[in-house]
Design a protein around this motif. Structure first.
Motif, PDB file in Angstrom:
ATOM      1  N   ARG A  59      -2.468  40.885  72.348  1.00  0.00           N
ATOM      2  CA  ARG A  59      -3.515  40.695  71.623  1.00  0.00           C
ATOM      3  C   ARG A  59      -4.477  39.431  72.083  1.00  0.00           C
ATOM      4  NH1 ARG A  59       1.241  38.071  70.929  1.00  0.00           N
ATOM      5  NH2 ARG A  59       1.440  35.808  70.303  1.00  0.00           N
ATOM      6  N   VAL A  60      -5.686  39.342  71.496  1.00  0.00           N
ATOM      7  CA  VAL A  60      -6.510  38.572  72.224  1.00  0.00           C
ATOM      8  C   VAL A  60      -6.701  37.115  71.464  1.00  0.00           C
ATOM      9  CG1 VAL A  60      -9.140  38.210  72.478  1.00  0.00           C
ATOM     10  CG2 VAL A  60      -8.165  40.491  72.828  1.00  0.00           C
ATOM     11  N   ILE A  61      -6.405  36.289  72.284  1.00  0.00           N
ATOM     12  CA  ILE A  61      -6.536  34.908  71.690  1.00  0.00           C
ATOM     13  C   ILE A  61      -7.686  34.102  72.121  1.00  0.00           C
ATOM     14  CG2 ILE A  61      -4.866  32.971  71.377  1.00  0.00           C
ATOM     15  CD1 ILE A  61      -2.646  34.326  72.202  1.00  0.00           C
ATOM     16  N   ARG A  62      -8.399  33.554  71.245  1.00  0.00           N
ATOM     17  CA  ARG A  62      -9.640  32.883  71.371  1.00  0.00           C
ATOM     18  C   ARG A  62      -9.425  31.336  71.331  1.00  0.00           C
ATOM     19  NH1 ARG A  62     -14.958  34.667  70.664  1.00  0.00           N
ATOM     20  NH2 ARG A  62     -14.147  36.395  69.729  1.00  0.00           N
ATOM     21  N   TYR A  63      -9.664  30.612  72.484  1.00  0.00           N
ATOM     22  CA  TYR A  63      -9.571  29.282  72.656  1.00  0.00           C
ATOM     23  C   TYR A  63     -11.074  28.342  72.670  1.00  0.00           C
ATOM     24  CZ  TYR A  63      -4.613  30.150  73.832  1.00  0.00           C
ATOM     25  OH  TYR A  63      -3.461  30.242  73.541  1.00  0.00           O
ATOM     26  N   ARG A  64     -11.330  27.202  71.964  1.00  0.00           N
ATOM     27  CA  ARG A  64     -12.503  26.668  72.071  1.00  0.00           C
ATOM     28  C   ARG A  64     -11.979  25.201  72.364  1.00  0.00           C
ATOM     29  NH1 ARG A  64     -13.622  29.829  67.579  1.00  0.00           N
ATOM     30  NH2 ARG A  64     -15.466  31.066  68.078  1.00  0.00           N
ATOM     31  N   HIS A  65     -12.936  24.485  73.499  1.00  0.00           N
ATOM     32  CA  HIS A  65     -12.733  23.203  73.780  1.00  0.00           C
ATOM     33  C   HIS A  65     -14.091  22.505  73.957  1.00  0.00           C
ATOM     34  CE1 HIS A  65      -8.639  23.972  75.498  1.00  0.00           C
ATOM     35  NE2 HIS A  65      -8.918  25.183  75.816  1.00  0.00           N
ATOM     36  N   HIS A  66     -14.163  21.240  73.579  1.00  0.00           N
ATOM     37  CA  HIS A  66     -15.214  20.491  73.863  1.00  0.00           C
ATOM     38  C   HIS A  66     -14.899  19.019  74.300  1.00  0.00           C
ATOM     39  CE1 HIS A  66     -18.101  22.295  70.838  1.00  0.00           C
ATOM     40  NE2 HIS A  66     -16.955  22.789  70.300  1.00  0.00           N
TER      41      HIS A  66
ATOM     42  N   ASP B 209     -22.211  13.891  80.020  1.00  0.00           N
ATOM     43  CA  ASP B 209     -21.950  15.326  80.078  1.00  0.00           C
ATOM     44  C   ASP B 209     -21.155  15.914  78.893  1.00  0.00           C
ATOM     45  OD1 ASP B 209     -23.269  16.604  82.575  1.00  0.00           O
ATOM     46  OD2 ASP B 209     -21.993  14.841  83.307  1.00  0.00           O
ATOM     47  N   HIS B 210     -21.511  16.883  78.200  1.00  0.00           N
ATOM     48  CA  HIS B 210     -20.943  17.449  77.133  1.00  0.00           C
ATOM     49  C   HIS B 210     -20.677  18.851  77.916  1.00  0.00           C
ATOM     50  CE1 HIS B 210     -19.318  18.667  73.164  1.00  0.00           C
ATOM     51  NE2 HIS B 210     -20.064  19.889  73.509  1.00  0.00           N
ATOM     52  N   GLN B 211     -19.338  19.218  77.878  1.00  0.00           N
ATOM     53  CA  GLN B 211     -19.019  20.331  78.329  1.00  0.00           C
ATOM     54  C   GLN B 211     -18.011  21.186  77.101  1.00  0.00           C
ATOM     55  OE1 GLN B 211     -18.834  21.847  81.947  1.00  0.00           O
ATOM     56  NE2 GLN B 211     -18.780  23.514  80.330  1.00  0.00           N
ATOM     57  N   TYR B 212     -18.393  22.591  76.849  1.00  0.00           N
ATOM     58  CA  TYR B 212     -17.987  23.362  76.043  1.00  0.00           C
ATOM     59  C   TYR B 212     -17.498  24.635  76.474  1.00  0.00           C
ATOM     60  CZ  TYR B 212     -17.832  26.929  72.389  1.00  0.00           C
ATOM     61  OH  TYR B 212     -17.452  27.915  71.507  1.00  0.00           O
ATOM     62  N   TYR B 213     -16.210  25.093  76.330  1.00  0.00           N
ATOM     63  CA  TYR B 213     -15.668  26.418  76.734  1.00  0.00           C
ATOM     64  C   TYR B 213     -15.308  27.285  75.338  1.00  0.00           C
ATOM     65  CZ  TYR B 213     -14.865  23.936  81.168  1.00  0.00           C
ATOM     66  OH  TYR B 213     -14.959  23.442  82.462  1.00  0.00           O
ATOM     67  N   GLU B 214     -15.426  28.416  75.633  1.00  0.00           N
ATOM     68  CA  GLU B 214     -14.907  29.510  74.914  1.00  0.00           C
ATOM     69  C   GLU B 214     -14.325  30.391  75.426  1.00  0.00           C
ATOM     70  OE1 GLU B 214     -16.076  32.317  70.992  1.00  0.00           O
ATOM     71  OE2 GLU B 214     -17.357  31.302  71.935  1.00  0.00           O
ATOM     72  N   ALA B 215     -12.893  30.511  75.558  1.00  0.00           N
ATOM     73  CA  ALA B 215     -12.027  31.487  76.249  1.00  0.00           C
ATOM     74  C   ALA B 215     -11.175  32.509  75.513  1.00  0.00           C
ATOM     75  CB  ALA B 215     -11.029  30.753  77.048  1.00  0.00           C
ATOM     76  N   LEU B 216     -11.392  33.616  76.080  1.00  0.00           N
ATOM     77  CA  LEU B 216     -10.833  34.652  75.477  1.00  0.00           C
ATOM     78  C   LEU B 216      -9.548  35.270  76.308  1.00  0.00           C
ATOM     79  CD1 LEU B 216     -13.501  34.770  74.024  1.00  0.00           C
ATOM     80  CD2 LEU B 216     -13.249  37.311  73.530  1.00  0.00           C
ATOM     81  N   THR B 217      -8.315  34.906  75.943  1.00  0.00           N
ATOM     82  CA  THR B 217      -7.392  35.067  76.732  1.00  0.00           C
ATOM     83  C   THR B 217      -6.384  36.339  76.250  1.00  0.00           C
ATOM     84  OG1 THR B 217      -5.881  33.778  75.747  1.00  0.00           O
ATOM     85  CG2 THR B 217      -7.240  32.801  77.408  1.00  0.00           C
ATOM     86  N   ILE B 218      -5.639  37.045  76.961  1.00  0.00           N
ATOM     87  CA  ILE B 218      -4.501  37.991  76.413  1.00  0.00           C
ATOM     88  C   ILE B 218      -3.440  37.674  76.512  1.00  0.00           C
ATOM     89  CG2 ILE B 218      -3.928  40.520  76.846  1.00  0.00           C
ATOM     90  CD1 ILE B 218      -6.549  41.018  78.304  1.00  0.00           C
ATOM     91  N   SER B 219      -2.601  37.828  75.276  1.00  0.00           N
ATOM     92  CA  SER B 219      -1.388  37.265  75.081  1.00  0.00           C
ATOM     93  C   SER B 219      -0.373  37.853  76.321  1.00  0.00           C
ATOM     94  CB  SER B 219      -0.736  37.529  74.028  1.00  0.00           C
ATOM     95  OG  SER B 219      -0.619  38.822  73.574  1.00  0.00           O
ATOM     96  N   ARG B 220       0.668  37.184  76.868  1.00  0.00           N
ATOM     97  CA  ARG B 220       1.459  37.595  77.779  1.00  0.00           C
ATOM     98  C   ARG B 220       2.795  38.344  77.170  1.00  0.00           C
ATOM     99  NH1 ARG B 220      -1.297  37.603  82.805  1.00  0.00           N
ATOM    100  NH2 ARG B 220      -3.102  36.212  81.989  1.00  0.00           N
TER     101      ARG B 220
END
Length: 757
Positions: free
Chosen positions: A491-498, A475-486
């Motif tokens: 501000r909006v912080i974008r994270y990417r994971h493979h 399996d190949h899993q990809y995430y793109e998450a948009l978080t809000i700083s605490r």
């Protein structure tokens, strides 16, 4: 001829005619098949109850019972790992037929719900439990416990694994929404679940979703070309919470074979032995539509749609306003905000969930033993959680999540001769999760997009004595998450994971003789961390705690070995199954309670953090099924141990040792008497600093029931009276997150009525 000779001749002629009429030369034959895979059940047993004689089927499941006399004949069919079936015939001529058994141990590490029922078929036994939550139904499987959030939610725990590690397949589609947290019960109506199984090893490789090995299969009764029209209406009443359940279903085989099921549930405050559990009411309304069209011998089209709607109250005493009150509420004998009386009304804290599932499947069989299938599964999950807000603004959701998921799967099954088979498939999955505006609160789970591409291949070789199988998955899993700083400014912080994950499994079984067999399996699996484990940040209202994720978590890596032995007596009246396992997991992601209470604008709450450790799990289970005349006995004990090797500490939230026994005795006048006992030991393998409260004492629960089936207009009317927690035992379960605040529910007297045609 003298008169005397004539009379003697007449008597001899009459006697010969009588002898010929009573000749026991009739023949009963047939084939025994697996209810799920239509696989022949080699060496299954056929037992004639009246004469005490039995035969065994051959390697292809075929049996012959010669020398039968005309008249009533009762046959008991059994196979190791199957629920036995009893068929009564009025034999007048040679008869041949197919027998379908619910087979739950067919060369795989597969277990099933098998509550003792003295001749009650498998689907009917599940129906008798369908007014419970699905997680409680799953507890009937030896080795399965429930991770609970009071009366609001139950999620299965199998051999110490739960949550994201235990994939749930809803009619062949990975159940979406589970990655939001451990308090979210599967949004599946138990009335639709005709079969409930847990598979591991090679057979689990074919199923997608986040899993470290085991997979729970929730399946409706299949529509086949032998499905007959019918229907059922059922009503249930539970005195604890005064819960009402109504279900109706209809099956027909006109131009298209179809089944429609609809159910409604309503309950109020549950009651512990000494007080009401205020704000624990529930409302639920569900519908499911299943259809199949057998276009021709090569093509079959199937469709399925389900809607699950629920509003669920959360114990009011689990939400308090300040740190001092929280410290007092933890372990308090009687929770805060306990009302003196019963009520159907419930307010905040509460949850509201709506889950849609749509499935379409097309199957093509160009030649015998060669099948292609294409499956689409789409889901929409809409969840809202409501907190107790200052100023009384309780109708404004504190969490609003909407998730769309799509699955496309292609599969090929091919028989490579009589004893070999190959299966391969590819899967594409897309998940789009968004927080809806208007809460005024930073979201617990960020907006994210997830894409997964996976494929698997398995091979089975099944001769008479020694069988083996193996398989692999990627399996190949990809995430793109948009978080809000605490911190400020927001501000909006974008994270990417493979993540690339692999799995492989190999197993073998040996049939020592026609009654004794053994299986062993070795499985390596990897699991990518899920979004809630990576990015949870804030109050998780359902569990009354603050959860914090860790974006640096690595994929879990697991190696598991297991061994199982099975024994079945020749007449099918005794079945024994026992197994042991050992599992080593690197980067085991655990949600651990901290020795910290935190005050927020929404109140004071305990803190839980996700952390990866080096862990090992081991244990075993033993199950016995026996029939002693009219008495059916089912008994099972399960032991699980978990250890954090990194910190030299036990793992938290491991199920304590438990033993479950069920008895059923057939009385005259079609009465069935049942009794049950559940004994759960205290979880003694924890250090004091590992949890907010020490584990509660062990407990024992007893149940009693009486059921009767009446014939009404040629159809069946089923009546059942049952008592849960017969002694009204006050207890708190270690795996219940609300044990910190309140006791579990007490005695409940339950009545069920159903009419089927």
């Amino acid at each position: 001829m003298s008169r005397k000779s004539w009379l003697v001749g007449l008597l001899l002629l009459a006697l010969g005619t009588c002898v010929r009429a009573q000749r026991c030369d009739l023949r009963v034959s047939g084939t025994m098949l697996d209810e799920h895979g239509r696989e022949e059940l080699a060496f299954a047993s056929v037992y004639a109850v009246e004469t005490g004689e039995g035969v065994q089927a051959d390697a292809d499941g075929n049996f012959v019972l010669p020398g039968r006399c005309p008249g009533p004949l009762t046959l008991r069919f059994s196979h190791i790992g199957c629920d036995p079936k009893v068929i009564t015939l009025n034999l007048q001529r040679d008869t041949s037929f197919a027998v379908y058994l619910h087979h739950h141990d067919n060369y795989t590490e597969t277990v099933t719900v098998s509550a003792t029922g003295a001749g009650v078929d498998y689907e009917e036994r599940l129906d008798r439990q369908a007014d419970r939550q699905l997680g409680l139904v799953l507890e009937r499987i030896t080795g399965v416990s429930s991770l609970r959030t009071g009366t609001a939610a139950n999620k299965p725990v199998f051999e110490g694994l739960y949550g994201n590690r235990l994939s749930i397949q809803n009619n062949g589609v990975p159940q979406a929404g589970q990655q939001w947290g451990n308090d979210h019960a599967p949004e599946i109506d138990p009335w639709v679940a005709a079969y409930v199984r847990v598979v591991e090893g090679v057979d689990a490789l074919r199923y997608g979703g986040s899993t470290l090995g085991p997979t729970v299969l929730i399946e409706p009764a299949p529509l086949t070309e032998r499905t007959t029209p019918g229907g059922k209406v059922a009503y249930g009443l539970r005195s604890n919470g005064w819960g009402h359940t109504l279900n109706a279903r209809l099956t027909d085989t006109a131009y298209v074979a179809y089944r429609i099921s609809a159910s409604a549930k309503a309950s109020g405050d549950r009651r512990a032995p000494d007080y009401y559990l205020t704000n624990t009411g529930q409302r639920e309304g569900n519908v499911a539509v299943q259809a199949a069209k057998f276009l021709n011998p090569r093509w079959t089209a199937r469709a399925y749609y389900s809607l699950f709607n629920a509003s669920i109250g959360v114990l009011r005493g689990s939400h308090v306003g300040n740190l001092s009150d929280l410290e007092e509420a933890i372990g308090r004998p009687r929770p805060f905000y306990t009302d003196p009386g019963f009520s159907y009304d419930f307010g905040s804290p509460r949850q509201r969930v709506s889950h849609h599932l749509l499935k379409g499947e097309l199957t093509f069989t160009p030649s015998p033993g060669n099948t292609y299938s294409l499956l689409y599964g789409g889901q929409l999950d809409d969840r809202q959680e409501f907190d107790v807000r200052r100023g009384g603004d309780d109708d404004r959701a504190a969490l609003k999540l909407r998730q769309y998921s799509h699955l496309l799967e292609g599969q090929h099954q091919r028989k490579l001769g009589d004893q070999r088979s190959l299966e391969a498939g590819v899967q594409l999955e897309n998940v789009d999760n968004t927080n809806q505006p208007g809460t005024g609160i930073l979201p617990l789970i960020p907006d994210y997009l997830a894409n997964r591409v996976g494929g698997y291949v398995t091979y089975h070789y099944k001769p008479e004595v020694f069988r083996y199988h193996f398989g692999a998955r990627f399996d190949h899993q990809y995430y793109e998450a948009l978080t809000i700083s605490r911190d400020l400014p927001r501000r909006v912080i974008r994270y990417r994971h493979h993540y690339n994950t692999v799995g492989a499994s190999a197993g073998a079984s040996l049939r020592v003789n026609r009654r004794l067999g053994g299986e062993t399996e070795l499985t390596y699996r990897q699991r990518a961390p899920q979004i809630n484990e990576l990015y949870s940040q804030g109050l998780h209202q359902g569990v009354s705690g603050i959860e914090e994720g860790d974006s640096s978590l690595l994929p879990e890596r697991s190696l598991k070995a297991s061994l199982e032995l099975n024994y079945g007596s020749r007449d099918g009246t005794l079945s024994l199954s026992g197994g042991v396992f050992y599992q080593r997991v690197a980067n085991f992601i655990n949600l651990e309670p901290e020795q910290e209470f935190r005050l927020t604008v929404r109140g004071a709450f305990p803190v839980f953090t996700y952390r990866g450790v080096d862990a090992e799990l081991y244990g075993g289970q033993l199950t016995a099924l026996a029939q002693l005349g009219d008495l059916d006995i089912e008994s099972g004990v399960a032991v699980v141990r978990g250890y954090n090797r990194e910190d030299d500490l036990p793992l938290v939230y491991m199920p304590p040792t438990n033993w479950r026994t069920a008895l059923a005795y057939a009385l005259p006048a079609d009465l069935l008497l049942t009794a049950s006992a559940l004994v759960v030991a205290r979880q003694s393998r924890l250090e004091a600093e590992q949890d907010i409260l020490p584990p509660p004492p062990g407990y024992a629960l007893f149940g009693l029931g009486l059921a009767r089936t009446l014939s009404l207009g040629g159809n069946d009317l089923n009546l059942e009276l049952e008592v849960d927690n017969l002694l009204d035992q006050a207890y708190r379960d270690y795996l219940d997150r609300q044990r910190y605040f309140a006791d579990a529910p007490g005695r409940s007297i339950n009545f069920r009525l159903s009419y089927s045609w």
